[in-house]
Design a protein around this motif. Sequence first.
Motif, PDB file in Angstrom:
ATOM      1  N   THR A 126      23.351   2.333  16.835  1.00 29.15           N
ATOM      2  CA  THR A 126      23.160   1.523  15.627  1.00 29.15           C
ATOM      3  C   THR A 126      22.021   2.071  14.766  1.00 29.15           C
ATOM      4  OG1 THR A 126      23.995  -0.482  16.702  1.00 29.15           O
ATOM      5  CG2 THR A 126      22.647  -0.779  14.736  1.00 29.15           C
ATOM      6  N   ASN A 127      20.867   2.343  15.373  1.00 32.21           N
ATOM      7  CA  ASN A 127      19.721   2.783  14.572  1.00 32.21           C
ATOM      8  C   ASN A 127      19.885   4.202  14.056  1.00 32.21           C
ATOM      9  OD1 ASN A 127      18.416   0.379  14.529  1.00 32.21           O
ATOM     10  ND2 ASN A 127      16.771   0.934  15.927  1.00 32.21           N
ATOM     11  N   ARG A 128      20.514   5.092  14.818  1.00 30.68           N
ATOM     12  CA  ARG A 128      20.821   6.420  14.272  1.00 30.68           C
ATOM     13  C   ARG A 128      21.827   6.310  13.145  1.00 30.68           C
ATOM     14  NH1 ARG A 128      19.022   7.196  19.251  1.00 30.68           N
ATOM     15  NH2 ARG A 128      18.132   9.194  19.913  1.00 30.68           N
ATOM     16  N   THR A 168      16.559  -5.740  22.420  1.00 25.67           N
ATOM     17  CA  THR A 168      17.808  -4.984  22.364  1.00 25.67           C
ATOM     18  C   THR A 168      19.006  -5.769  22.893  1.00 25.67           C
ATOM     19  OG1 THR A 168      17.485  -4.022  24.569  1.00 25.67           O
ATOM     20  CG2 THR A 168      16.613  -2.793  22.703  1.00 25.67           C
ATOM     21  N   THR A 221      12.358   3.932  17.977  1.00 21.89           N
ATOM     22  CA  THR A 221      13.239   4.559  16.995  1.00 21.89           C
ATOM     23  C   THR A 221      12.753   4.314  15.570  1.00 21.89           C
ATOM     24  OG1 THR A 221      14.676   2.599  17.141  1.00 21.89           O
ATOM     25  CG2 THR A 221      15.310   4.532  18.427  1.00 21.89           C
ATOM     26  N   VAL A 222      12.227   3.132  15.300  1.00 24.91           N
ATOM     27  CA  VAL A 222      11.766   2.833  13.941  1.00 24.91           C
ATOM     28  C   VAL A 222      10.489   3.609  13.621  1.00 24.91           C
ATOM     29  CG1 VAL A 222      11.092   1.007  12.333  1.00 24.91           C
ATOM     30  CG2 VAL A 222      12.832   0.553  14.071  1.00 24.91           C
ATOM     31  N   MET A 235      14.860  -1.926  11.843  1.00 20.52           N
ATOM     32  CA  MET A 235      15.303  -0.693  11.190  1.00 20.52           C
ATOM     33  C   MET A 235      15.976  -1.004   9.858  1.00 20.52           C
ATOM     34  SD  MET A 235      15.529   2.652  11.319  1.00 20.52           S
ATOM     35  CE  MET A 235      15.570   3.353  12.976  1.00 20.52           C
ATOM     36  N   ASP A 286      15.055  -4.724  17.352  1.00 17.45           N
ATOM     37  CA  ASP A 286      14.864  -3.322  16.973  1.00 17.45           C
ATOM     38  C   ASP A 286      15.769  -2.908  15.818  1.00 17.45           C
ATOM     39  OD1 ASP A 286      13.034  -3.190  19.015  1.00 17.45           O
ATOM     40  OD2 ASP A 286      13.882  -1.388  19.936  1.00 17.45           O
ATOM     41  N   THR A 287      17.022  -3.336  15.842  1.00 16.41           N
ATOM     42  CA  THR A 287      17.942  -2.908  14.782  1.00 16.41           C
ATOM     43  C   THR A 287      17.679  -3.658  13.480  1.00 16.41           C
ATOM     44  OG1 THR A 287      19.655  -4.484  15.492  1.00 16.41           O
ATOM     45  CG2 THR A 287      19.715  -2.271  16.448  1.00 16.41           C
ATOM     46  N   LEU A 303      22.290   3.810  11.104  1.00 14.81           N
ATOM     47  CA  LEU A 303      21.632   3.278   9.909  1.00 14.81           C
ATOM     48  C   LEU A 303      20.881   4.375   9.158  1.00 14.81           C
ATOM     49  CD1 LEU A 303      20.278  -0.143  11.241  1.00 14.81           C
ATOM     50  CD2 LEU A 303      21.862   0.166   9.322  1.00 14.81           C
ATOM     51  N   LYS A 307      22.008   0.054  20.771  1.00 13.22           N
ATOM     52  CA  LYS A 307      20.849   0.145  19.886  1.00 13.22           C
ATOM     53  C   LYS A 307      20.670   1.569  19.388  1.00 13.22           C
ATOM     54  CE  LYS A 307      16.959   1.311  21.266  1.00 13.22           C
ATOM     55  NZ  LYS A 307      15.671   1.515  21.989  1.00 13.22           N
ATOM     56  N   SER A 308      20.801   2.536  20.285  1.00 12.90           N
ATOM     57  CA  SER A 308      20.570   3.933  19.916  1.00 12.90           C
ATOM     58  C   SER A 308      21.564   4.398  18.862  1.00 12.90           C
ATOM     59  CB  SER A 308      20.668   4.825  21.159  1.00 12.90           C
ATOM     60  OG  SER A 308      19.670   4.498  22.092  1.00 12.90           O
TER      61      SER A 308
END
Length: 453
Positions: free
Chosen positions: A33-35, A433, A114-115, A61, A57-58, A37, A30-31
């Motif tokens: 993937t979202n960074r 997640t 993260t979002v 985002m 979560d992703t 993006l 997840k960490s």
Amino acid sequence: MTDSTEAAAHWRAPLASGPIDATVTVPGSKSVTNRGLVLAALSTEPGWLRRPLRSRDTLLMAGALRAMGVHIEETVSSSSSATGAPATGGGEAWRIIPAGLHGPATVDVGNAGTVMRFLPPVAALADGPVRFDGDPRSYERPLHGVIDALRALGARIDDDKRGALPLTVHGGGSVEGGTVEIDASSSSQFVSALLLSGARFNQGVEVRHTGGALPSMPHIRMTIEMLRQAGVKVDSPEDGGEADVWRVTPGALLGRDLVVEPDLSNAQPFLAAALVTGGTVTVPDWPAHTAQPGDALREIFTAMGGSCELTERGLTFTGSGRIHGIDVDLSEVGELTPGIAAVAALAEGESVLRGVAHLRLHETDRLAALTKEINGLGGDVTETEDGLRIRPRPLHGGVFHTYDDHRLATAGALLGLAVEGVEVENIATTGKTLPDFPAMWAAMLGEPDGGRG
């Protein structure tokens, strides 16, 4: 909710009949993937994310970036990824095509840290207003570090002086940037949020942390590593620079073709299952070198009584049939605390988990929740100033509440391996997640239905 409806929502955690022997393929990080993006959305050219995590979560985002004008195309391929590993999930590759960021837009952050923290700096670069809202719990999570910093760097934000959601970022198309001081002791994501967008600020950004101990440093190192891979110049304390100061030079971000590593923190319950049952679990594609905090599980779970071997195939972890108590500082890997606490409740000796006071501000107050729920099954857990003290006691069945927290849910499943009659409330929250967790758990145990009640 009626008692019958509530009972129907409980998931009966399967009891292990003996040592397990399984191979578990863990979805992407997840960490990462979202960074990935965010960086792709801010780049000057299209990029790819291969084997991304598809979870709540992703997807939140991706949806938020789409709302601000970024094009994200999902493709499914039967071919192997660039690592030679098979495709995972329903969207093996995402193509991200940057576009002019714009409002008006509305962003649903859910309860994703993260979002809610990474995207306000992105919204400040957009042309027009972007409103952020989310789950009720998201209103209680700290956001002041990002809000105050963006204001100091020239952005306009309307949050009714709450320092929290909901809020509106009135994007002006650019951010002046420069030097800013923040207290990130409640979340390292405050630092990462500013660094991720900093190269697009007119003057770049210099972030100075002025508070107490900074938690989850591996996540900041992950942010820096991914920025550098995108062509961004970053100066950090690890490079011999000033302590608690990070500098990002303004410049273009390059589009990348990024293969997302397995989420090592989400591998935790499966490795822990080997420890609890005295069995063996192999997680394919475990990276030899990674910035993910979950890599610390190799050392922590070995100290608690297991052994591991890292080969080209992945990580194989084997339990010894005995679980040792542990005294450990988890300040850099706080997200692993729920799973470690569950294992510690089944150990032969006392455990002390330190350095995680910031977990009181996560998806839920994780320290209070773990204390209440483990004690509700007969355990002996007490909160300390910065963590937990866990004295093993014979446990019994009962309902393990999750508070809409995915890591509480997997902790309950772990306890259920060794304690008959554990029912996990709202196991579906693992979808935050780790999609399909009940099915993965069932497959690991060789059960067709995962012990659903």
